[in-house]
Structure formats: structure tokens, C-alpha cells
Design a protein around this motif. Structure first.
Motif, short mmCIF file in Angstrom:
data_model
loop_
_atom_site.label_atom_id
_atom_site.label_comp_id
_atom_site.label_asym_id
_atom_site.label_seq_id
_atom_site.Cartn_x
_atom_site.Cartn_y
_atom_site.Cartn_z
N LEU A 1 43.46 -15.86 39.50
CA LEU A 1 43.62 -14.64 38.71
C LEU A 1 45.08 -14.18 38.74
O LEU A 1 45.67 -13.87 37.70
N LYS A 2 45.67 -14.16 39.93
CA LYS A 2 47.07 -13.74 40.06
C LYS A 2 48.00 -14.68 39.29
O LYS A 2 48.94 -14.23 38.63
N SER A 3 47.72 -15.99 39.36
CA SER A 3 48.56 -16.96 38.63
C SER A 3 48.45 -16.75 37.13
O SER A 3 49.45 -16.83 36.40
N SER A 4 47.25 -16.46 36.66
CA SER A 4 47.04 -16.22 35.23
C SER A 4 47.81 -14.99 34.77
O SER A 4 48.47 -15.00 33.72
N ILE A 5 47.77 -13.93 35.57
CA ILE A 5 48.48 -12.70 35.22
C ILE A 5 49.99 -12.92 35.29
O ILE A 5 50.75 -12.39 34.48
N ASP A 6 50.44 -13.71 36.25
CA ASP A 6 51.88 -14.02 36.33
C ASP A 6 52.35 -14.73 35.07
O ASP A 6 53.43 -14.45 34.54
N ARG A 7 51.55 -15.68 34.57
CA ARG A 7 51.91 -16.38 33.33
C ARG A 7 51.93 -15.41 32.16
O ARG A 7 52.78 -15.50 31.27
N LEU A 8 50.98 -14.49 32.17
CA LEU A 8 50.93 -13.50 31.10
C LEU A 8 52.17 -12.61 31.12
O LEU A 8 52.74 -12.27 30.08
N LYS A 9 52.62 -12.24 32.31
CA LYS A 9 53.80 -11.38 32.42
C LYS A 9 55.05 -12.05 31.87
O LYS A 9 55.91 -11.40 31.27
N VAL A 10 55.15 -13.36 32.07
CA VAL A 10 56.29 -14.11 31.51
C VAL A 10 56.30 -13.99 30.00
O VAL A 10 57.33 -13.72 29.37
N LYS A 11 55.14 -14.16 29.40
CA LYS A 11 55.03 -14.04 27.95
C LYS A 11 55.30 -12.60 27.51
O LYS A 11 55.87 -12.35 26.46
N TRP A 12 54.89 -11.67 28.35
CA TRP A 12 55.02 -10.26 28.01
C TRP A 12 56.48 -9.84 27.89
O TRP A 12 56.81 -8.88 27.20
#
Length: 256
Positions: free
Chosen positions: A109-120
Motif C-alpha cells: 500500500l505504501k509503495s503504491s501511494i509513493d508511486r502515486l505521489k511521484v505522478k502527483w
């Protein structure tokens, strides 16, 4: 800046568990609403206008896939939270959507959110266009039946691009990135490792001839036996082939 999220899942325990994990481990995510099926999900999306949806697939009344068909203009990100069938998961990956298998692992879950933040952190206008394109590509793949999709989504630092498999001649590892070489003579540096591409590309068409290179068998022009073996591609490039891969390559190329 907080990322507004909506959880759509028919299981109350699953919604509460995910919301708690997000609160404990992903403080940048703000859960602004929940829904227990697709119909409620559509209404909640209109009400809360989330930046991110955590979406279950198998739900009563209207499942997640039926809901997606009515969200052609949704401009946020989607993370699937399900143990759905293998084809659907491959389609999600081809379309560059993320997914988490239940029970949801905290590190994943944390890894998925980290990837999302990069896109963000990318420009919002660029991200909006990309996410809309991803949704359209996902629906195209899912409607295509059990056959493999013909396109792949490729992330770069600037944008998200969509390519037909037949446009790609070869892929070359570059640390945690990958160079893609195209039939039109251009090349691109993608934000994925070669291993990740190997998992996504159809194995009947793409072959990893070396630890650092994947080739499209469609563009093989010549196999050279000298100096341990190498392959000439349609663009004139020469690609080394490892000794342990040579026999498998020769067997595969017989079918082309």
C-alpha cells in the motif's frame, strides 16, 4: 497537499481496514467518502470529486467494471483492491493502473501511494490527460475478451505514452530505467525496469536475449553465429545473445 480518496467496496470491514491503514501509514491521503457498490460509487464520485479511487471489482448491483464504463471522463487515479482473475490483472498492468491484492499488505500500500505521489508532482494538466487515456485503454482491453491487449502504457518523466507492441524493436536496460527503440528510428527512456517490461510484454513476440536486452522477434533480420552469437535487427542494430539463451531463441525464431 492532501490527495482526496474514495473507497468503493461492498465489504464494510475491508473499507474500514483500508481507511485505517491509510490513516496510519499514508497521511497524505484523505479519505473523504465510501461506497458499497458501483451505483453508490458513481454518486459519491460526483459528490466528493476524489483525486483517487480505491475500487473493488466484485460488488452487488453494479460491479467495479460496470461502474468504470460510466466514468469515461474520470480524471483521477484508480487503485484496484481485489483478487480478480489473471487476465484482468494483466490488463490493469498494461494500462498502467495499480492494484492491491486482498488482504492488503501495508508495504505494498505504501509503495503504491509513493508511486502515486511521484505522478502527483507532475503538472496537473498533463496528469489529467494521461489518466483519462489510461481509463479508455483499460476499458478497451477488458472489452477485448481473453486475448492479450495490443498496446502498452509507457511512463517517462514528462508524460505517459501509449504504443502498439509492433512499434517497439527492442528494449535496453539502463539502471532502474529502460531505453525503448522504435521502428521509426526514435528512442525513449521509460520509468520502468527491464524486468517490469518483461512481465508485461507478450512472451510469444518479445524475448529477453541478454540480461540487459529484450527484442521484438518480429524485427529480427539475421542471426550471426560468429563471436558467440549475435542478432541483427531491422534497424541495423546488433544485439548480443547470451549462451544460455541461444537455444531457446533459435527454437522461438523457427515460428516466425
Amino acid at each position: 497537499m492532501k490527495i482526496k480518496a474514495l473507497i468503493i467496496d461492498d465489504e464494510s470491514k475491508s473499507r474500514k481496514s483500508l481507511a485505517q491503514k491509510l490513516s496510519d501509514y499514508c497521511p497524505e491521503i484523505e479519505v473523504t467518502g465510501e461506497a458499497q457498490n458501483g451505483e453508490e460509487g458513481i454518486a459519491a464520485i460526483g459528490q466528493h470529486r476524489p483525486d483517487l479511487i480505491f475500487l473493488d471489482i466484485e460488488m452487488p448491483k453494479m460491479n467495479g467494471l460496470q461502474m468504470l464504463e460510466q466514468l469515461n471522463d474520470f480524471e483521477g487515479a484508480i487503485i484496484f483492491t481485489t483478487a480478480y482473475n489473471e487476465y484482468a490483472i494483466r490488463a490493469f498492468k498494461y494500462s498502467a493502473f495499480d492494484y492491491l491484492l486482498k488482504p492488503i499488505d501495508i508495504q505494498e500500500l505504501k509503495s503504491s501511494i509513493d508511486r502515486l505521489k511521484v505522478k502527483w508532482e507532475e503538472k496537473h494538466s498533463r496528469q489529467t490527460t494521461d489518466e483519462t487515456g489510461q481509463l479508455k485503454l483499460l476499458l478497451e482491453h477488458l472489452k477485448g475478451g481473453p486475448g492479450l491487449p495490443k498496446k502498452i502504457a509507457v511512463h517517462t518523466q514528462e508524460a505517459l505514452h501509449f504504443f502498439e507492441f509492433d512499434e517497439i524493436i527492442r528494449l535496453e536496460a539502463n539502471s532502474n530505467y529502460t531505453f525503448l527503440y522504435f521502428a521509426n528510428g526514435s528512442k525513449m527512456l521509460a520509468s520502468k525496469t527491464l524486468k517490469e517490461f518483461e512481465e508485461l510484454l507478450p512472451q510469444k513476440q518479445f524475448f529477453r536475449v541478454h540480461h540487459s536486452t529484450i527484442i521484438n522477434l518480429k524485427f529480427v533480420k539475421k542471426y550471426l553465429k560468429s563471436d558467440g552469437g549475435s542478432i541483427e535487427m531491422a534497424d541495423g542494430s546488433l544485439v548480443d545473445i547470451s549462451r544460455r539463451k541461444k537455444d531457446d531463441f533459435l527454437q522461438m525464431i523457427k515460428h516466425w
